[in-house]
Every structure is written in structure tokens, then in C-alpha cells.
Scaffold this motif. Sequence first.
Motif, short mmCIF file in Angstrom:
data_model
loop_
_atom_site.label_atom_id
_atom_site.label_comp_id
_atom_site.label_asym_id
_atom_site.label_seq_id
_atom_site.Cartn_x
_atom_site.Cartn_y
_atom_site.Cartn_z
N LEU A 22 0.82 -1.21 0.00
CA LEU A 22 0.00 0.00 0.00
C LEU A 22 0.85 1.26 0.00
N GLU A 23 1.89 1.28 0.84
CA GLU A 23 2.71 2.50 0.91
C GLU A 23 3.42 2.79 -0.41
N ALA A 24 3.82 1.77 -1.14
CA ALA A 24 4.45 1.96 -2.45
C ALA A 24 3.45 2.50 -3.46
N VAL A 25 2.23 1.97 -3.42
CA VAL A 25 1.17 2.45 -4.33
C VAL A 25 0.85 3.91 -4.03
N LEU A 26 0.68 4.23 -2.76
CA LEU A 26 0.36 5.62 -2.39
C LEU A 26 1.50 6.57 -2.77
N HIS A 27 2.74 6.13 -2.57
CA HIS A 27 3.87 6.96 -2.99
C HIS A 27 3.84 7.19 -4.50
N ALA A 28 3.62 6.13 -5.26
CA ALA A 28 3.60 6.26 -6.72
C ALA A 28 2.51 7.21 -7.17
N LEU A 29 1.38 7.18 -6.49
CA LEU A 29 0.25 8.02 -6.91
C LEU A 29 0.29 9.42 -6.32
N SER A 30 1.30 9.72 -5.52
CA SER A 30 1.39 11.04 -4.90
C SER A 30 1.95 12.10 -5.84
N ASP A 31 2.49 11.70 -6.97
CA ASP A 31 3.08 12.65 -7.91
C ASP A 31 2.05 13.02 -8.99
N PRO A 32 1.88 14.31 -9.29
CA PRO A 32 0.88 14.74 -10.28
C PRO A 32 1.06 14.12 -11.67
N MET A 33 2.29 13.94 -12.13
CA MET A 33 2.50 13.35 -13.45
C MET A 33 2.12 11.86 -13.45
N ARG A 34 2.49 11.17 -12.39
CA ARG A 34 2.13 9.74 -12.31
C ARG A 34 0.62 9.57 -12.17
N LEU A 35 -0.02 10.45 -11.41
CA LEU A 35 -1.47 10.40 -11.29
C LEU A 35 -2.13 10.67 -12.64
N ARG A 36 -1.56 11.57 -13.39
CA ARG A 36 -2.09 11.87 -14.74
C ARG A 36 -1.99 10.63 -15.64
N ILE A 37 -0.88 9.93 -15.58
CA ILE A 37 -0.70 8.70 -16.36
C ILE A 37 -1.76 7.67 -15.96
N VAL A 38 -1.96 7.49 -14.67
CA VAL A 38 -2.94 6.52 -14.18
C VAL A 38 -4.35 6.91 -14.61
#
Length: 119
Positions: A22-38
Motif C-alpha cells: 500500500l505505501e508503495a502504491v500511495l507513494h507512486a500516486l502522490s506525484d501529479p505526473m504519475r497520477l495523470r498517467i494513471v
Amino acid sequence: MTSTAAADARALPHPAREEIRLEAVLHALSDPMRLRIVRELAAVSGDELSCSHFDLPITKSTTTHHFRVLRESGVIRQTYRGTAKMNSLRANDLNGLFPGLLGALLVSADRQAARLGEG
């Protein structure tokens, strides 16, 4: 080199479903560019998109970094199709491990984008 060996040489490492944290997923999704990709991957509902599909306002090396963080955290799966690196959201894995998280995150991200005028 056989075609199977060549394909294995180009295979990218992904965490197994049971290794996703969970903490790795939340870290990955905390960045605006990565969230945009998702968000873009979620919009195509199970289809794959090539890295070149994404029009991000960052350098190619930074884009590569963001895709690597998403892959290594278990958020996306990347596979080669010829010379293209294809990306898909690991929605089934994420929903199985963290029920409701991905849906809530995407709804919240869409609301924030609308509120900030980011589409």
C-alpha cells in the motif's frame, strides 16, 4: 538467440500481486505526473497505451522515471510490443488488494482536476 529468449531478455520486472504494498502504491500516486498517467490509463478501461501516447510536459528521461516508479510499485504493467513499450493499469490487482482505493482515488483526482480547471 531464440525468440523466447529474446522476449525474456526484454521482460520488465513487476512485483507479484502478493508483493504489492500500500505505501508503495500511495507513494507512486502522490506525484501529479504519475497520477495523470494513471487517470489516462483508467480512461481506456483495460486497454494498453504506449509510452509515446502520453503528452507530458516533462523530459523523456523524467517520463521514463515516472513509468518505472508506477511499474515497480505494482500500479501498472509494462510489456514490449515490437519496439513500443505498452502500459496497462493493474486495476484487478489493486482492487483485489485494496478494495475501493483506486476508484476513490480516480473520482477524487477527476474532481480536483475539474476544480482546478485541468480537465
